[in-house]
Design a protein around this motif. Sequence first.
Motif, short mmCIF file in Angstrom:
data_model
loop_
_atom_site.label_atom_id
_atom_site.label_comp_id
_atom_site.label_asym_id
_atom_site.label_seq_id
_atom_site.Cartn_x
_atom_site.Cartn_y
_atom_site.Cartn_z
N ILE A 84 0.82 -1.21 0.00
CA ILE A 84 0.00 0.00 0.00
C ILE A 84 0.86 1.27 0.00
CG2 ILE A 84 -1.99 -1.11 1.04
CD1 ILE A 84 -1.15 0.12 3.72
N GLY A 85 2.17 1.11 0.10
CA GLY A 85 3.07 2.24 0.05
C GLY A 85 4.49 1.78 -0.21
N LYS A 86 5.27 2.66 -0.81
CA LYS A 86 6.63 2.33 -1.16
C LYS A 86 7.44 3.62 -1.18
CE LYS A 86 6.58 -0.62 -4.65
NZ LYS A 86 6.72 -1.21 -5.99
N GLU A 87 8.59 3.61 -0.56
CA GLU A 87 9.49 4.77 -0.59
C GLU A 87 10.91 4.26 -0.67
OE1 GLU A 87 10.22 8.67 -0.92
OE2 GLU A 87 8.20 7.98 -0.44
N SER A 88 11.73 4.89 -1.49
CA SER A 88 13.10 4.41 -1.66
C SER A 88 14.09 5.56 -1.56
CB SER A 88 13.26 3.69 -3.00
OG SER A 88 13.01 4.59 -4.05
N GLY A 89 15.36 5.20 -1.52
CA GLY A 89 16.42 6.19 -1.56
C GLY A 89 16.89 6.70 -0.21
N PHE A 90 16.55 6.03 0.88
CA PHE A 90 17.04 6.47 2.18
C PHE A 90 18.54 6.16 2.29
CE2 PHE A 90 12.53 5.62 3.00
CZ PHE A 90 12.15 6.82 3.57
N GLU A 91 19.28 7.08 2.90
CA GLU A 91 20.72 6.90 3.08
C GLU A 91 21.05 5.75 4.01
OE1 GLU A 91 23.42 8.56 1.80
OE2 GLU A 91 22.11 9.67 0.44
N SER A 92 20.20 5.55 5.03
CA SER A 92 20.47 4.51 6.02
C SER A 92 19.17 3.91 6.53
CB SER A 92 21.26 5.11 7.20
OG SER A 92 20.44 6.01 7.92
N LEU A 93 19.30 2.78 7.20
CA LEU A 93 18.15 2.15 7.83
C LEU A 93 17.57 3.08 8.89
CD1 LEU A 93 16.27 -0.25 8.32
CD2 LEU A 93 18.04 -1.23 9.81
N ASN A 94 18.42 3.76 9.63
CA ASN A 94 17.97 4.70 10.65
C ASN A 94 17.09 5.80 10.05
OD1 ASN A 94 17.90 5.60 13.35
ND2 ASN A 94 19.41 7.18 12.86
N ASP A 95 17.49 6.35 8.91
CA ASP A 95 16.69 7.39 8.24
C ASP A 95 15.32 6.84 7.83
OD1 ASP A 95 18.82 9.13 8.48
OD2 ASP A 95 19.45 8.93 6.38
N ALA A 96 15.28 5.63 7.32
CA ALA A 96 14.02 5.02 6.88
C ALA A 96 13.10 4.77 8.08
CB ALA A 96 14.30 3.71 6.14
N ILE A 97 13.65 4.28 9.17
CA ILE A 97 12.84 4.01 10.36
C ILE A 97 12.30 5.31 10.95
CG2 ILE A 97 12.94 3.18 12.75
CD1 ILE A 97 14.81 0.95 11.71
N LYS A 98 13.12 6.36 10.96
CA LYS A 98 12.65 7.67 11.44
C LYS A 98 11.47 8.17 10.59
CE LYS A 98 16.84 9.48 13.56
NZ LYS A 98 17.91 10.48 13.46
N ALA A 99 11.58 8.04 9.28
CA ALA A 99 10.50 8.47 8.39
C ALA A 99 9.23 7.66 8.66
CB ALA A 99 10.91 8.33 6.93
N TRP A 100 9.35 6.37 8.87
CA TRP A 100 8.21 5.50 9.18
C TRP A 100 7.57 5.94 10.50
CZ3 TRP A 100 4.59 2.17 8.02
CH2 TRP A 100 4.11 1.26 8.95
#
Length: 85
Positions: free
Chosen positions: A64-80
């Motif tokens: 239901i959603g997709k986002e790519s291009g995060f520099e790190s796993l930490n950045d992706a988790i913060k966005a989530w």
Amino acid sequence: MAIYHSDGKKLINVEFDVTPSCGDTVDSMRVLSTDYNANQEYAVFLLEPNTRVCCYIFDEIFIIGKESGFESLNDAIKAWNNNEI
């Protein structure tokens, strides 16, 4: 370690209660981490071939959603966690 494939909208050839977990592979990308939110949406954080991180959001087997291009796993988790995905 399971291998999953999607058609861009859902996981294919899987049961409705199956969810990818750490170490699995989805669309040729390694699952780094997973998380649920209050709405029972399931985030799967994946390592892209270019070493960036992307996130697939699932409701059961449906993407239901997709986002790519995060520099790190930490950045992706913060966005989530900040509901930015």
